[in-house]
Design a protein around this motif. Structure first.
Motif, PDB file in Angstrom:
ATOM      1  N   ILE A 189       0.857  -1.178   0.000  1.00  0.00           N
ATOM      2  CA  ILE A 189       0.000   0.000   0.000  1.00  0.00           C
ATOM      3  C   ILE A 189       0.897   1.232   0.000  1.00  0.00           C
ATOM      4  N   ASN A 190       0.691   2.118  -0.943  1.00  0.00           N
ATOM      5  CA  ASN A 190       1.444   3.366  -1.050  1.00  0.00           C
ATOM      6  C   ASN A 190       0.467   4.505  -1.287  1.00  0.00           C
ATOM      7  N   ILE A 191       0.543   5.504  -0.437  1.00  0.00           N
ATOM      8  CA  ILE A 191      -0.386   6.635  -0.514  1.00  0.00           C
ATOM      9  C   ILE A 191       0.417   7.923  -0.539  1.00  0.00           C
ATOM     10  N   ASP A 240       4.153   4.806   3.093  1.00  0.00           N
ATOM     11  CA  ASP A 240       4.516   3.623   2.316  1.00  0.00           C
ATOM     12  C   ASP A 240       5.158   2.581   3.221  1.00  0.00           C
ATOM     13  N   GLY A 241       5.264   1.382   2.703  1.00  0.00           N
ATOM     14  CA  GLY A 241       5.887   0.308   3.449  1.00  0.00           C
ATOM     15  C   GLY A 241       7.170  -0.192   2.833  1.00  0.00           C
ATOM     16  N   PHE A 242       7.520   0.291   1.652  1.00  0.00           N
ATOM     17  CA  PHE A 242       8.691  -0.235   0.962  1.00  0.00           C
ATOM     18  C   PHE A 242       9.644   0.854   0.480  1.00  0.00           C
ATOM     19  N   LEU A 276       5.307  18.174 -14.252  1.00  0.00           N
ATOM     20  CA  LEU A 276       5.588  17.776 -12.886  1.00  0.00           C
ATOM     21  C   LEU A 276       5.061  16.361 -12.737  1.00  0.00           C
ATOM     22  N   ALA A 277       5.865  15.482 -12.143  1.00  0.00           N
ATOM     23  CA  ALA A 277       5.496  14.068 -12.096  1.00  0.00           C
ATOM     24  C   ALA A 277       5.848  13.457 -10.749  1.00  0.00           C
ATOM     25  N   LEU A 278       5.252  12.305 -10.489  1.00  0.00           N
ATOM     26  CA  LEU A 278       5.569  11.509  -9.310  1.00  0.00           C
ATOM     27  C   LEU A 278       6.307  10.249  -9.733  1.00  0.00           C
ATOM     28  N   ASP A 279       7.408   9.960  -9.051  1.00  0.00           N
ATOM     29  CA  ASP A 279       8.093   8.689  -9.261  1.00  0.00           C
ATOM     30  C   ASP A 279       7.443   7.670  -8.339  1.00  0.00           C
ATOM     31  N   VAL A 280       6.837   6.636  -8.907  1.00  0.00           N
ATOM     32  CA  VAL A 280       6.106   5.638  -8.116  1.00  0.00           C
ATOM     33  C   VAL A 280       7.089   4.827  -7.270  1.00  0.00           C
ATOM     34  N   PRO A 281       6.821   4.608  -5.981  1.00  0.00           N
ATOM     35  CA  PRO A 281       7.709   3.800  -5.140  1.00  0.00           C
ATOM     36  C   PRO A 281       7.968   2.438  -5.773  1.00  0.00           C
TER      37      PRO A 281
END
Length: 286
Positions: free
Chosen positions: A59-61, A81-83, A99-104
């Protein structure tokens, strides 16, 4: 995409489309790149899930606050996040800057995909997942380039009675804290209070049975080691850092020992003065 009210939307972004061992960005909105923009923004939450009977739980928020208009961009995120961590990036996609987000990243992708809810609009792509690496190899290099870190530039203020953090380590200026509080940078404060156990305070130096080294022993040690006994050398401090509580107690011990040396030297000086007076009196008689 399901508009709720005006630019408040619920968007099913989908997943990375490739599966495991894939790194991807989520394009938030177009950002200023030399040409003045109308309002572009993303204020809301992205949630990423994985989990079923045959796949472990992820789960990543991330909570996003960002906008780009006219000739400036403001953005900050807060993630759970957990990882691994969500991070803000900038990139060029199909000739426009985003502008962007790098996904975990984890080898196991978010099979349930990414869902956004919030207020968002963009003059370009909006809430779109784009892969940039699969199995360690770059992909989509013909449409995606110049991926750079973005430094958040918004403040977060908490005005509360007590601010409690219950958990492991906290980092300021670093994403890899190795102690309960790790700060990469300078600390400005009016006072520091350190709790100390009584036995660590070196008042035992003043005990009657304390064996004080002779000044000759101290001199020999300094000649051999180039630093005071029980004080770390410059090389040790450079390698291991400086433990303030431990060092302060060591310095206090040296100060207490120095006080004893001074008291002893004063006694010796008084004896010498007495002997000089006696010698002067004897010399006068002669």
């Amino acid at each position: 995409m399901s508009p709720v009210a005006d630019d408040f939307k619920i968007i099913n972004i989908g997943n990375n489309g490739w599966g495991d061992y894939t790194r991807n960005l989520i394009l938030l909105h177009e950002m200023y790149n030399g040409i003045a923009l109308q309002m572009n923004n993303a204020v809301g939450t992205i949630t990423a899930f994985r989990g079923n009977a045959g796949a472990f739980n992820r789960i990543n928020i991330v909570e996003i606050n960002s906008s780009s208009a006219y000739n400036g961009t403001l953005a900050t995120i807060r993630s759970y996040d957990g990882f691994a961590d969500w991070t803000l990036k900038t990139c060029i996609y199909n000739g426009k800057k985003y502008l962007a987000l790098d996904v975990p990243y984890s080898a196991a992708f978010h099979s349930e995909g990414y869902k956004f809810s919030g207020w968002t609009k963009s003059s370009g792509e909006n809430m779109k997942s784009v892969n940039y690496e699969v199995n360690g190899q770059p992909v989509n290099t013909d449409i995606l380039s110049n991926i750079q870190d973005y430094t958040p530039n918004m403040n977060e203020t908490h005005q509360v009675n007590n601010f409690l953090i219950l958990g492991n380590n906290v980092g300021i200026g670093t994403s890899a804290p190795d102690e309960k509080l790790t700060v990469k940078g300078k600390i400005h404060t009016q006072e520091v209070r350190v709790d100390m156990a009584g036995p660590l305070v070196p008042d035992y130096v003043f005990a009657d049975d304390y064996k004080l080294k002779s000044l000759k022993e101290i001199e020999d040690y300094i000649k051999e080691h180039k630093h005071l006994p029980e004080i770390p050398s410059a090389k040790e401090i450079q390698k291991n850092g400086l433990m303030l509580a431990e060092m302060n107690m060591s310095l206090l011990k040296k100060m207490e020992e120095m006080t004893l040396y001074m008291i002893e030297m004063k006694k010796e000086n008084e004896e010498i003065k007495k002997e000089i007076i006696i010698l002067k009196q004897q010399n006068k008689k002669l």
